[in-house]
Design a protein around this motif. Structure first.
Motif, PDB file in Angstrom:
ATOM      1  N   THR A  53       0.859  -1.179   0.000  1.00 25.77           N
ATOM      2  CA  THR A  53       0.000   0.000   0.000  1.00 25.77           C
ATOM      3  C   THR A  53       0.899   1.233   0.000  1.00 25.77           C
ATOM      4  O   THR A  53       1.717   1.409   0.900  1.00 25.77           O
ATOM      5  N   VAL A  54       0.761   2.034  -1.040  1.00 25.48           N
ATOM      6  CA  VAL A  54       1.632   3.197  -1.217  1.00 25.48           C
ATOM      7  C   VAL A  54       0.775   4.461  -1.254  1.00 25.48           C
ATOM      8  O   VAL A  54      -0.222   4.514  -1.976  1.00 25.48           O
ATOM      9  N   ALA A  55       1.153   5.443  -0.462  1.00 25.20           N
ATOM     10  CA  ALA A  55       0.426   6.715  -0.451  1.00 25.20           C
ATOM     11  C   ALA A  55       1.237   7.744  -1.234  1.00 25.20           C
ATOM     12  O   ALA A  55       2.373   8.052  -0.863  1.00 25.20           O
ATOM     13  N   ILE A  56       0.680   8.234  -2.323  1.00 28.88           N
ATOM     14  CA  ILE A  56       1.346   9.295  -3.082  1.00 28.88           C
ATOM     15  C   ILE A  56       0.674  10.605  -2.706  1.00 28.88           C
ATOM     16  O   ILE A  56      -0.521  10.780  -2.922  1.00 28.88           O
ATOM     17  N   ASP A  97      -1.271  -2.463  -4.491  1.00 33.20           N
ATOM     18  CA  ASP A  97      -0.817  -3.313  -5.586  1.00 33.20           C
ATOM     19  C   ASP A  97      -0.829  -2.530  -6.908  1.00 33.20           C
ATOM     20  O   ASP A  97      -1.168  -3.064  -7.958  1.00 33.20           O
ATOM     21  N   GLY A  98      -0.507  -1.272  -6.830  1.00 35.86           N
ATOM     22  CA  GLY A  98      -0.442  -0.440  -8.031  1.00 35.86           C
ATOM     23  C   GLY A  98      -1.779   0.098  -8.508  1.00 35.86           C
ATOM     24  O   GLY A  98      -1.842   0.828  -9.492  1.00 35.86           O
ATOM     25  N   LYS A  99      -2.866  -0.267  -7.824  1.00 36.75           N
ATOM     26  CA  LYS A  99      -4.203   0.189  -8.264  1.00 36.75           C
ATOM     27  C   LYS A  99      -4.747   1.224  -7.291  1.00 36.75           C
ATOM     28  O   LYS A  99      -4.640   1.051  -6.068  1.00 36.75           O
ATOM     29  N   LEU A 100      -5.385   2.234  -7.825  1.00 35.00           N
ATOM     30  CA  LEU A 100      -5.923   3.298  -6.992  1.00 35.00           C
ATOM     31  C   LEU A 100      -7.007   2.757  -6.060  1.00 35.00           C
ATOM     32  O   LEU A 100      -7.988   2.169  -6.500  1.00 35.00           O
ATOM     33  N   ALA A 101      -6.802   2.946  -4.765  1.00 35.49           N
ATOM     34  CA  ALA A 101      -7.774   2.447  -3.797  1.00 35.49           C
ATOM     35  C   ALA A 101      -8.519   3.583  -3.099  1.00 35.49           C
ATOM     36  O   ALA A 101      -9.614   3.386  -2.576  1.00 35.49           O
ATOM     37  N   TYR A 102      -7.930   4.779  -3.087  1.00 36.54           N
ATOM     38  CA  TYR A 102      -8.541   5.895  -2.363  1.00 36.54           C
ATOM     39  C   TYR A 102      -7.926   7.188  -2.856  1.00 36.54           C
ATOM     40  O   TYR A 102      -6.724   7.254  -3.123  1.00 36.54           O
ATOM     41  N   PHE A 107      -4.147  13.542   6.216  1.00 35.31           N
ATOM     42  CA  PHE A 107      -4.657  12.871   5.013  1.00 35.31           C
ATOM     43  C   PHE A 107      -4.707  11.357   5.215  1.00 35.31           C
ATOM     44  O   PHE A 107      -5.662  10.699   4.819  1.00 35.31           O
ATOM     45  N   LEU A 108      -3.657  10.819   5.838  1.00 36.38           N
ATOM     46  CA  LEU A 108      -3.643   9.377   6.059  1.00 36.38           C
ATOM     47  C   LEU A 108      -4.770   8.973   7.004  1.00 36.38           C
ATOM     48  O   LEU A 108      -5.389   7.925   6.829  1.00 36.38           O
ATOM     49  N   GLN A 118      -8.715   0.697   6.844  1.00 31.77           N
ATOM     50  CA  GLN A 118      -7.367   0.143   6.732  1.00 31.77           C
ATOM     51  C   GLN A 118      -6.547   0.725   7.874  1.00 31.77           C
ATOM     52  O   GLN A 118      -6.903   1.764   8.427  1.00 31.77           O
ATOM     53  N   GLU A 119      -5.430   0.062   8.175  1.00 34.44           N
ATOM     54  CA  GLU A 119      -4.660   0.542   9.317  1.00 34.44           C
ATOM     55  C   GLU A 119      -3.238   0.911   8.996  1.00 34.44           C
ATOM     56  O   GLU A 119      -2.523   1.442   9.830  1.00 34.44           O
TER      57      GLU A 119
END
Ligand SMILES: Nc1ncnc2c1ncn2[C@@H]1O[C@H](COP(=O)(O)OP(=O)(O)OP(=O)(O)O)[C@@H](O)[C@H]1O
Ligand SMILES: [Mg+2]
Length: 357
Positions: free
Chosen positions: A196-199, A214-219, A277-278, A287-288
């Motif tokens: 999970t990566v936050a940009i 996994d490379g897909k936009l989740a939020y 933001f997180l 999610q945690e």
């Protein structure tokens, strides 16, 4: 035009942001990406406010900047890919019978549009993307619908036509950032696989959080916050004009008390904003945790900001470095491109639409 689109002919990626027009053209050769052309042209103040182009005058000013950008870039490409801000778009995932053709899906969505999109159908620009079979019910496919008001799309397309460009696609910024992740995965643990990566894109006036799993936009979420606040503080403190304050902020030359009294508190505020933001993400999705943070936007250039965020939030953090493994055409001003790199993710994602299926 389409909000998603499949494989496309060569297009310019054009990000019309609050401070400037950012143009980027990317091709792919023997598996390697290549920056073919690039230009950034400033916009007059108030032409675009918090990502909204302001009226006829704003469209005209943006049009002039696009013209200058195209000229400076030297590109002959006539098709452009644009994006509306995520906050001006609505996306919705629905499922449809798997045996429908694309045309039938489109007809069905048109018929049921009002169910999904809270705008009158004749004022909205809509597109869809078939994501693939539904995991639980293989007889259906998941379809992502995106819609934006005509006025958002119209202001942007209206700004590129005077430069002789044809708007081929209009995307949504968050999806452009998702696409740009291809150029960032090298800086993420396991290339982002199962991570999970936050940009976090911190621009001049707006900040967006884009969480990819996994490379897909989740939020995604966007809110007013950006480097303009620091510029304004510099103006107040040191009696400078907006232009001068913006320049010294990047190039240095401010009195000694700038660092401890102005810059350091701003960095702390930035780090707190990232944390907030997180929290939005955690509470919206239950999610945690996030495995890695990538800081982007012009504000990611502020010295040591990654260390501060990493230290305060306890999450590994890096600065967006999209051009680490790409070839760069000789015509492109490489120094400028590298200096602007963190602020070019949306333009990258849009330009990549030309080369990726
Ligand atoms: N080296 C630097 N040090 C400090 N701030 C910088 C530096 N480089 C750029 N910035 C700041 O980054 C901001 C511009 O970033 P960016 O280009 O991402 O904004 P934008 O995309 O035009 O704005 P928005 O996303 O709000 O529409 C400006 O406030 C600028 O002063
Ligand atoms: Mg921006």
């Amino acid at each position: 035009m389409s909000l998603f689109g499949n494989k496309q002919p060569q297009m310019l990626g054009l990000d019309i942001s609050s401070t400037c027009v950012k143009l980027l053209e990317i091709s792919k050769n023997k598996g390697k990406y290549r920056i073919d052309s690039y230009a950034v042209e400033p916009l007059p103040a108030n032409a675009v406010v918090e990502k909204t182009i302001q009226g006829e005058e704003g469209v005209e000013a943006a049009g002039e900047a696009v013209k200058r950008a195209v000229k400076r870039s030297g590109s002959k490409t006539k098709l452009a890919c644009l994006a509306v801000p995520s906050s001006a778009a609505i996306t919705k995932e629905i499922s449809m019978p798997a045996d429908l053709t694309e045309d039938q899906i489109e007809a069905q969505i048109q018929l049921e549009a009002e169910q999904y999109i809270p705008y009158p159908a004749d004022e909205v620009y809509m597109d869809f993307l078939v994501l693939g079979p539904n995991a639980k019910n293989p007889e259906t496919v998941d379809v992502l619908i995106a819609a934006s008001r005509d006025e958002n799309v119209g202001a942007r397309t209206g700004a590129v036509r005077p430069a002789g460009l044809t708007p081929k696609e209009v995307g949504v910024e968050a999806y452009a950032i998702e696409d740009a992740f291809k150029l960032l995965s090298h800086q993420v643990p396991d290339y982002g696989v199962d991570k999970t990566v936050a940009i976090v894109d911190i621009g001049a006036t707006m900040t967006s959080l884009n969480v990819l799993h996994d490379g897909k936009l989740a939020y995604t979420r966007e809110q007013p916050f950006g480097g303009k606040q620091l510029t304004e503080e510099i103006m107040r403190r040191y009696g400078l004009s907006f232009e001068d304050a913006g320049r010294v902020k990047k190039e240095g030359g401010l009195p000694e008390n700038y660092e401890p009294e102005v810059l350091t508190p701003f960095k702390e505020t930035m780090s707190q904003q990232v944390g907030r933001f997180l929290q939005f993400y955690y509470s919206a999705t239950e999610q945690e945790h996030v495995d890695h943070i990538i800081l982007a936007g012009g504000c990611a250039n502020i010295p040591n900001i990654a260390d501060i965020v990493e230290h305060n939030l306890g999450i590994t953090t890096s600065i967006a470095d999209p051009f680490a493994h790409v070839e760069i055409d000789k015509r492109v001003a490489q120094n400028r491109l590298m200096n602007d790199a963190t602020a070019l993710l949306i333009a990258c994602g849009l330009a990549l639409r030309s080369v990726d299926e």
